[in-house]
Design an enzyme around this catalytic site. Structure first.
Site, PDB file in Angstrom:
ATOM      1  CD  GLU A 141      -2.752  -1.305  -0.025  1.00  0.00           C
ATOM      2  OE1 GLU A 141      -3.022  -0.273  -0.681  1.00  0.00           O
ATOM      3  OE2 GLU A 141      -3.129  -2.434  -0.371  1.00  0.00           O
ATOM      4  CD  GLU A 219      -3.055  -3.751  -7.196  1.00  0.00           C
ATOM      5  OE1 GLU A 219      -2.481  -4.366  -6.266  1.00  0.00           O
ATOM      6  OE2 GLU A 219      -3.613  -2.662  -7.046  1.00  0.00           O
TER       7      GLU A 219
END
Length: 290
Positions: A141, A219
């Site tokens: 994150e 991602e």
């Protein structure tokens, strides 16, 4: 920063080329396009950037995430210390750290400013992951924030929204003229607005495919960033844990794309690559710097 600018310029260039080709084929006068482009840009980028600016507020409100201001237990102290260390290593400001109620293993990051972001984790993650695995998820994150992914997605979505609005009206006008012939007064009929609505839905699907392709790409970069901040084996272990304990995401739709696991969807509309592909990419790659 360079990658965001390059993406923005390339997507704008592609839109201009495609719009030019469509205008040439359909015989649209370029002088008539200025007003449409301004209209499309205002609505295309406006909604995207308003969503970005409100993203932290909406994320807290929709998930019920509680920001940790004073740690109440060892877990919260560890969360704050880990995020602070990773943020420092990634070269960003300390994000707000929050916890939200959710049975699944998940986490997300959002915010319009990489130095004032929000990182939130689910209670399911805290209950079902080891510290090493949770550290890797937090690194993932933080990498999203350091890479400027929220801003980049807003830029990309703004370009795609503008593209959809412009192209739908150009093609819609051509179809309406072809169907109606020389309509008295030269104005648009009711059918034109129906055609534009349908075309916006169709072109919107293609725009979503492009947006989701980029989301899947980011991602892999965030996984590599998490591997750099926490260790590759920890990142692999975290993704393996997700495979075992992954349930249906309870995150709201507008936030699900920023979660560690993403939601279920057809391949072209997936915001995240399959976990097996992400694990394979980490095993095949060398350590990657954020």
């Amino acid at each position: 920063m360079f990658s965001r600018i390059a993406l923005f310029l390339l997507t704008n260039f592609a839109v201009l080329i495609l719009a030019g080709i469509v205008m040439s084929v359909l015989g649209v006068n370029p002088n008539q396009m200025s007003g449409l482009l301004v209209f499309a840009a205002i609505f295309g980028f406006g909604g995207s950037f308003i969503s970005l600016l409100l993203s932290k507020f909406m994320a807290k409100r929709s998930t019920g995430a509680v920001v940790i201001t004073e740690p109440r237990n060892p877990t919260e102290r560890w969360l704050l210390a880990t995020v602070e260390r990773q943020a420092r290593e990634a070269g960003i400001g300390m994000p707000e750290v929050a916890v939200y109620e959710g049975p699944e293993i998940n986490a997300f990051a959002t915010g319009a400013n990489r130095n004032k972001a929000l990182v939130a984790v689910s209670t399911g993650l805290l209950h079902n992951m080891s510290e090493d695995e949770a550290e890797a998820v937090l690194g993932h994150e933080i990498a999203h924030v350091a890479n400027g992914d929220m801003i980049t997605m807003a830029l990309l979505q703004g370009v795609l929204n503008t593209f959809v609005i412009v192209l739908a009206r150009i093609v819609g006008g051509f179809i309406d003229s072809a169907l109606s012939g020389n309509r008295e007064g030269g104005g648009r009929g009711f059918a034109y607005y129906i055609i534009v609505f349908v075309l916006e839905m169709v072109f919107g699907l293609f725009a979503t495919m492009i947006s989701m392709w980029f989301s899947r790409h980011r991602e892999f970069r965030a996984d590599a960033g998490g591997a750099h901040l926490a260790g590759r084996q920890k990142m692999i272990a975290a993704l393996e844990r997700l495979k075992v304990n992954h349930g249906q995401s309870t995150l709201p739709t507008q936030i699900a794309a920023f979660g560690i696991a993403g939601g279920a969807a057809k391949k072209l509309f997936m915001s995240h690559p399959p976990l097996d592909e992400r694990i394979a990419a980490l095993r095949a790659a060398n350590n990657t710097v954020v």
